[in-house]
Design a protein around this motif. Structure first.
Motif, mmCIF file in Angstrom:
data_model
loop_
_atom_site.group_PDB
_atom_site.id
_atom_site.type_symbol
_atom_site.label_atom_id
_atom_site.label_comp_id
_atom_site.label_asym_id
_atom_site.label_seq_id
_atom_site.Cartn_x
_atom_site.Cartn_y
_atom_site.Cartn_z
ATOM 1 N N VAL A 88 0.840 -1.207 0.000
ATOM 2 C CA VAL A 88 0.000 0.000 0.000
ATOM 3 C C VAL A 88 0.868 1.248 0.000
ATOM 4 O O VAL A 88 0.607 2.198 -0.745
ATOM 5 C CB VAL A 88 -0.960 -0.009 1.211
ATOM 6 C CG1 VAL A 88 -1.637 1.335 1.403
ATOM 7 C CG2 VAL A 88 -1.988 -1.116 1.047
ATOM 8 N N GLY A 91 -1.311 8.448 -4.725
ATOM 9 C CA GLY A 91 -2.611 8.107 -4.152
ATOM 10 C C GLY A 91 -2.988 6.730 -4.623
ATOM 11 O O GLY A 91 -2.221 6.052 -5.314
ATOM 12 N N GLY A 92 -4.140 6.304 -4.248
ATOM 13 C CA GLY A 92 -4.610 4.992 -4.680
ATOM 14 C C GLY A 92 -4.229 3.873 -3.755
ATOM 15 O O GLY A 92 -4.632 2.725 -3.968
ATOM 16 N N GLY A 93 -3.477 4.196 -2.701
ATOM 17 C CA GLY A 93 -3.125 3.146 -1.749
ATOM 18 C C GLY A 93 -4.341 2.532 -1.098
ATOM 19 O O GLY A 93 -4.371 1.343 -0.808
ATOM 20 N N GLY A 94 -5.376 3.344 -0.899
ATOM 21 C CA GLY A 94 -6.604 2.838 -0.297
ATOM 22 C C GLY A 94 -7.294 1.816 -1.171
ATOM 23 O O GLY A 94 -7.912 0.864 -0.681
ATOM 24 N N SER A 109 4.485 10.482 2.116
ATOM 25 C CA SER A 109 4.669 10.649 0.673
ATOM 26 C C SER A 109 4.738 12.130 0.315
ATOM 27 O O SER A 109 5.587 12.562 -0.469
ATOM 28 C CB SER A 109 3.523 9.999 -0.100
ATOM 29 O OG SER A 109 3.498 8.623 0.131
ATOM 30 N N ILE A 146 -4.094 5.287 5.560
ATOM 31 C CA ILE A 146 -3.632 6.103 4.435
ATOM 32 C C ILE A 146 -3.150 7.483 4.890
ATOM 33 O O ILE A 146 -2.270 8.068 4.278
ATOM 34 C CB ILE A 146 -4.739 6.211 3.354
ATOM 35 C CG1 ILE A 146 -4.892 4.862 2.670
ATOM 36 C CG2 ILE A 146 -4.447 7.288 2.338
ATOM 37 C CD1 ILE A 146 -3.627 4.311 2.022
ATOM 38 N N ASN A 200 0.829 4.005 -2.942
ATOM 39 C CA ASN A 200 0.428 5.364 -2.614
ATOM 40 C C ASN A 200 1.512 6.368 -3.007
ATOM 41 O O ASN A 200 1.228 7.424 -3.576
ATOM 42 C CB ASN A 200 0.107 5.479 -1.121
ATOM 43 C CG ASN A 200 -0.776 6.653 -0.819
ATOM 44 O OD1 ASN A 200 -1.893 6.735 -1.304
ATOM 45 N ND2 ASN A 200 -0.279 7.570 -0.026
ATOM 46 N N SER A 201 2.760 6.047 -2.717
ATOM 47 C CA SER A 201 3.860 6.954 -3.045
ATOM 48 C C SER A 201 4.145 7.001 -4.540
ATOM 49 O O SER A 201 4.384 8.058 -5.102
ATOM 50 C CB SER A 201 5.126 6.530 -2.305
ATOM 51 O OG SER A 201 4.952 6.707 -0.934
ATOM 52 N N VAL A 225 0.586 7.471 5.678
ATOM 53 C CA VAL A 225 1.278 7.130 4.429
ATOM 54 C C VAL A 225 1.274 8.328 3.486
ATOM 55 O O VAL A 225 2.298 8.691 2.904
ATOM 56 C CB VAL A 225 0.610 5.907 3.745
ATOM 57 C CG1 VAL A 225 1.162 5.682 2.355
ATOM 58 C CG2 VAL A 225 0.792 4.668 4.594
ATOM 59 N N SER A 226 0.129 8.964 3.362
ATOM 60 C CA SER A 226 0.017 10.130 2.482
ATOM 61 C C SER A 226 0.886 11.268 2.977
ATOM 62 O O SER A 226 1.515 11.977 2.186
ATOM 63 C CB SER A 226 -1.440 10.591 2.378
ATOM 64 O OG SER A 226 -2.206 9.604 1.721
#
Length: 122
Positions: A18, A27-30, A62, A55, A22-23, A58-59
């Motif tokens: 994830v 985005g899109g890790g979720g 990133s 997220i 995300n990095s 993580v966001s």
């Protein structure tokens, strides 16, 4: 390896995937987190709610790396943040009330639309 250690190892691997998604994609890790959390014994609704929780840090991490590289545009921050906050509240209300099957269908539909958009228009 005990059952608890195995679950934590799976979650660590899933979390790494994830974080990379995300990095790498901004985005899109979720979108990746939800099915991976379901694979580690979370219900669909728990996976959606937990994906939002994981997220955030993580966001932020990133973003810090993007900020250092100068890859950001603060002009979108306020209007987008307002929309995200409003949409997040609406989505959280619906998540608690919609049947799991409906949540799954909406989630799959949005993933397909996002993929089609990227494939055909970008």
């Amino acid at each position: 390896m005990t059952q608890a250690k195995l679950k934590n190892a799976k979650r660590l691997v899933c979390g790494t995937a994830v974080g990379v998604a995300n990095s790498l994609f901004g985005g899109g890790g979720g979108m990746l987190a939800v099915p991976l959390l379901c694979a580690t014994d979370y219900t669909q609704k728990q996976a959606h709610a937990t994906a939002i929780l994981v997220i955030l840090p993580v966001s932020f991490c990133s973003f810090l790396l993007y900020f250092i590289q100068g890859l950001y545009d603060f002009s979108v921050l306020i209007p987008t943040a307002i929309g995200v906050a409003f949409g997040g509240e609406v989505g959280a209300l619906f998540l608690g009330k919609l049947p799991t099957k409906t949540v799954n269908l909406i989630f799959a539909f949005l993933q397909a639309v996002a993929g089609a958009f990227l494939f055909f228009f970008k």
